[in-house]
Design an enzyme around this catalytic site. Structure first.
Site, PDB file in Angstrom:
ATOM      1  N   ARG A 145      -0.525 -28.914 -49.499  1.00  0.00           N
ATOM      2  CA  ARG A 145       0.869 -29.131 -49.868  1.00  0.00           C
ATOM      3  C   ARG A 145       1.552 -27.784 -50.070  1.00  0.00           C
ATOM      4  NH1 ARG A 145       0.822 -33.469 -48.059  1.00  0.00           N
ATOM      5  NH2 ARG A 145       1.106 -35.472 -49.083  1.00  0.00           N
ATOM      6  N   HIS A 157       4.667 -30.001 -40.758  1.00  0.00           N
ATOM      7  CA  HIS A 157       3.982 -31.054 -41.544  1.00  0.00           C
ATOM      8  C   HIS A 157       3.544 -32.211 -40.631  1.00  0.00           C
ATOM      9  CE1 HIS A 157       3.563 -32.916 -45.803  1.00  0.00           C
ATOM     10  NE2 HIS A 157       2.665 -33.430 -44.963  1.00  0.00           N
TER      11      HIS A 157
HETATM   12  P1  NDP Z   1      -9.461 -35.694 -51.590  1.00  0.00           P
HETATM   13  O1  NDP Z   1      -9.007 -36.247 -52.886  1.00  0.00           O
HETATM   14  O2  NDP Z   1     -10.535 -36.412 -50.848  1.00  0.00           O
HETATM   15  O3  NDP Z   1      -9.943 -34.189 -51.767  1.00  0.00           O
HETATM   16  C1  NDP Z   1      -9.291 -33.294 -52.590  1.00  0.00           C
HETATM   17  C2  NDP Z   1     -10.234 -32.139 -52.875  1.00  0.00           C
HETATM   18  O4  NDP Z   1      -9.540 -31.171 -53.654  1.00  0.00           O
HETATM   19  C3  NDP Z   1     -11.451 -32.569 -53.688  1.00  0.00           C
HETATM   20  O5  NDP Z   1     -12.584 -31.879 -53.231  1.00  0.00           O
HETATM   21  C4  NDP Z   1     -11.099 -32.123 -55.091  1.00  0.00           C
HETATM   22  O6  NDP Z   1     -12.223 -31.848 -55.915  1.00  0.00           O
HETATM   23  C5  NDP Z   1     -10.344 -30.850 -54.788  1.00  0.00           C
HETATM   24  N1  NDP Z   1      -9.482 -30.462 -55.911  1.00  0.00           N
HETATM   25  C6  NDP Z   1      -8.424 -31.133 -56.425  1.00  0.00           C
HETATM   26  N2  NDP Z   1      -7.921 -30.462 -57.473  1.00  0.00           N
HETATM   27  C7  NDP Z   1      -8.671 -29.358 -57.626  1.00  0.00           C
HETATM   28  C8  NDP Z   1      -8.665 -28.282 -58.532  1.00  0.00           C
HETATM   29  N3  NDP Z   1      -7.765 -28.197 -59.514  1.00  0.00           N
HETATM   30  N4  NDP Z   1      -9.601 -27.320 -58.406  1.00  0.00           N
HETATM   31  C9  NDP Z   1     -10.535 -27.410 -57.426  1.00  0.00           C
HETATM   32  N5  NDP Z   1     -10.602 -28.405 -56.518  1.00  0.00           N
HETATM   33  C10 NDP Z   1      -9.674 -29.367 -56.625  1.00  0.00           C
HETATM   34  O7  NDP Z   1      -8.151 -35.559 -50.677  1.00  0.00           O
HETATM   35  P2  NDP Z   1      -8.061 -35.455 -49.093  1.00  0.00           P
HETATM   36  O8  NDP Z   1      -9.085 -34.508 -48.625  1.00  0.00           O
HETATM   37  O9  NDP Z   1      -8.034 -36.808 -48.490  1.00  0.00           O
HETATM   38  O10 NDP Z   1      -6.599 -34.843 -48.915  1.00  0.00           O
HETATM   39  C11 NDP Z   1      -6.289 -33.582 -49.466  1.00  0.00           C
HETATM   40  C12 NDP Z   1      -4.814 -33.294 -49.355  1.00  0.00           C
HETATM   41  O11 NDP Z   1      -4.452 -33.007 -48.005  1.00  0.00           O
HETATM   42  C13 NDP Z   1      -3.850 -34.432 -49.713  1.00  0.00           C
HETATM   43  O12 NDP Z   1      -3.726 -34.569 -51.108  1.00  0.00           O
HETATM   44  C14 NDP Z   1      -2.570 -34.003 -49.054  1.00  0.00           C
HETATM   45  O13 NDP Z   1      -1.817 -33.199 -49.931  1.00  0.00           O
HETATM   46  C15 NDP Z   1      -3.044 -33.170 -47.877  1.00  0.00           C
HETATM   47  N6  NDP Z   1      -2.760 -33.811 -46.597  1.00  0.00           N
HETATM   48  C16 NDP Z   1      -1.920 -33.174 -45.725  1.00  0.00           C
HETATM   49  C17 NDP Z   1      -1.654 -33.716 -44.498  1.00  0.00           C
HETATM   50  C18 NDP Z   1      -0.813 -32.988 -43.513  1.00  0.00           C
HETATM   51  O14 NDP Z   1      -0.484 -33.543 -42.461  1.00  0.00           O
HETATM   52  N7  NDP Z   1      -0.469 -31.741 -43.783  1.00  0.00           N
HETATM   53  C19 NDP Z   1      -2.221 -34.999 -44.084  1.00  0.00           C
HETATM   54  C20 NDP Z   1      -3.102 -35.572 -45.064  1.00  0.00           C
HETATM   55  C21 NDP Z   1      -3.344 -34.995 -46.271  1.00  0.00           C
HETATM   56  P3  NDP Z   1     -13.266 -33.019 -56.304  1.00  0.00           P
HETATM   57  O15 NDP Z   1     -13.992 -33.325 -55.017  1.00  0.00           O
HETATM   58  O16 NDP Z   1     -14.134 -32.410 -57.307  1.00  0.00           O
HETATM   59  O17 NDP Z   1     -12.444 -34.171 -56.787  1.00  0.00           O
HETATM   60  C1  OXD Z   2      -0.409 -37.032 -46.150  1.00  0.00           C
HETATM   61  C2  OXD Z   2       0.513 -36.211 -45.370  1.00  0.00           C
HETATM   62  O1  OXD Z   2      -0.514 -36.846 -47.359  1.00  0.00           O
HETATM   63  O2  OXD Z   2       0.784 -36.566 -44.198  1.00  0.00           O
HETATM   64  O3  OXD Z   2      -1.079 -37.907 -45.548  1.00  0.00           O
HETATM   65  O4  OXD Z   2       0.991 -35.197 -45.852  1.00  0.00           O
END
Ligand code: NDP
Ligand code: OXD
Length: 320
Positions: free
Chosen positions: A235, A283
């Site tokens: 993000r 995005h």
């Molecule tokens: P998940 O919830 O599966 O993974 C998030 C990861 O981030 C986890 O490993 C989590 O740790 C880690 N995390 C969260 N907060 C912290 C922190 N404070 N310190 C360290 N690690 C942290 O989410 P996804 O992988 O499915 O998606 C991730 C993000 O990708 C979404 O939230 C979205 O913002 C973005 N996204 C962007 C898209 C785009 O087109 N640009 C499309 C889809 C998603 P833990 O495993 O320990 O919980």
């Molecule tokens: C998502 C994105 O969160 O597209 O899936 O950003």
């Protein structure tokens, strides 16, 4: 028997998208806000809402709402609503979306590894130029911040190419062939070995502005490019663009790829547009496929109506 209606807040036009939902959930009527606001009586029947950036306060007006679905994997766009009703939130986790993100991450890593932007600029002036060094994948470490669904899948996509890999998450993880770090205590060691940083973090109070000068300065400078590469598709709120721009100008960053921005669309006057070594995508790293989303919502609605637990629930306290 007609089942309870599903409210879609999706700015998708076109019959194909509507058809995807009708196919996946044939017994449920749909109201898509893109087609106009349903009546008060119709809204009162709604049990499920599938939303992307819902207007703040709107979900709280649905008296019989039971489950909120995020159109995307990220849920910051839902959680920022201060009047959000206290209901389960299901995020979008799906092989199609994950595959798209893996493609985008692998593409960006290789673009920087193989100097592609430089070759593009030489091609525009008909110039045959080799560039050295030409490091191989095994001379670099890719560090993935946010080692969840997408981060782990990206690691699995990069592993066969020969990169050294490490991941950073909040809680402890393990994956064959990947150095896993977690928490505040693990961050510095993770950064110190990372030549190409890929952020797939969700946007939460803890990740706000985390990709800043202080963090960039802690990345490895021992890799073949002498300065690290920053890639972010998590993000935009996690990055400090003024710091990234300053680091690019000072040579503290070798290259950057960004799919997300502090302000979207990225304003025309942003200096980020003009760097040759900055790759900007609007995005779209991993868009939600309508058919896959409809299937996902159908699976969860059917589970819920059969009395089974919903999957991919958001933990509001963690913020993702
Ligand atoms: P998940 O919830 O599966 O993974 C998030 C990861 O981030 C986890 O490993 C989590 O740790 C880690 N995390 C969260 N907060 C912290 C922190 N404070 N310190 C360290 N690690 C942290 O989410 P996804 O992988 O499915 O998606 C991730 C993000 O990708 C979404 O939230 C979205 O913002 C973005 N996204 C962007 C898209 C785009 O087109 N640009 C499309 C889809 C998603 P833990 O495993 O320990 O919980
Ligand atoms: C998502 C994105 O969160 O597209 O899936 O950003």
């Amino acid at each position: 028997m007609t089942k309870s209606p599903i409210l879609l807040n999706i700015k998708w036009d076109g019959l194909a998208k509507k058809a995807a939902f009708e196919k996946a959930l044939p017994d449920h009527p749909f109201y898509n806000l893109a087609d106009g606001m349903p009546s008060t009586e119709e809204l009162a029947e709604v049990k499920y809402a599938v939303v992307w950036k819902p207007e703040h306060g709107f979900l709280a007006t649905l008296p019989n709402l039971e489950v909120i679905f995020s159109l995307g994997a990220g849920v910051d766009h839902v959680l920022e609503d201060k009047q959000l009703p206290d209901l389960p939130i299901v995020r979008f986790v799906d092989a199609n979306l994950t595959g798209r993100m893996v493609e985008w991450v692998v593409l960006q890593v290789l673009m920087h590894l193989r100097h592609q932007r430089k070759y593009d600029s030489f091609q525009r002036i008909n110039q045959w130029n080799e560039i050295f060094p030409q490091p191989s994948a095994d001379q670099l470490t890719v560090g993935i911040m946010g080692f969840g669904e997408l981060g782990q899948a990206a690691a699995k996509g990069l592993l066969p190419l020969g990169f050294n890999l490490c991941g950073w998450s909040r809680s402890e993880k393990s994956m064959d062939g990947v150095g896993c770090f977690h928490g505040e205590d693990g961050l510095e060691s993770f950064l110190a070995r990372t030549d190409i940083l890929v952020s797939l973090l969700p946007y939460t109070p803890a990740t706000h502005g985390i990709l800043n000068r202080n963090l960039i300065e802690k990345l490895s400078r021992g890799g073949p490019f002498g300065a690290p590469v920053l890639i972010n598709a998590g993000r935009g709120g996690s990055q400090v663009e003024t710091d990234i721009i300053a680091c690019l100008k000072e040579g503290l960053l070798h290259g950057v790829s960004l799919d997300v921005f502090e302000t979207e669309p990225l304003p025309k006057e942003s200096p980020l547009w003009s760097f040759e070594n900055v790759i900007i995508t609007p995005h779209m790293a991993a868009v939600s496929d309508p058919a896959a989303l409809a299937e996902h919502v159908a699976t969860q609605v059917n589970r819920y109506e059969a009395g089974e637990e919903l999957e991919y629930l958001v933990d509001r306290a963690r913020g993702y």
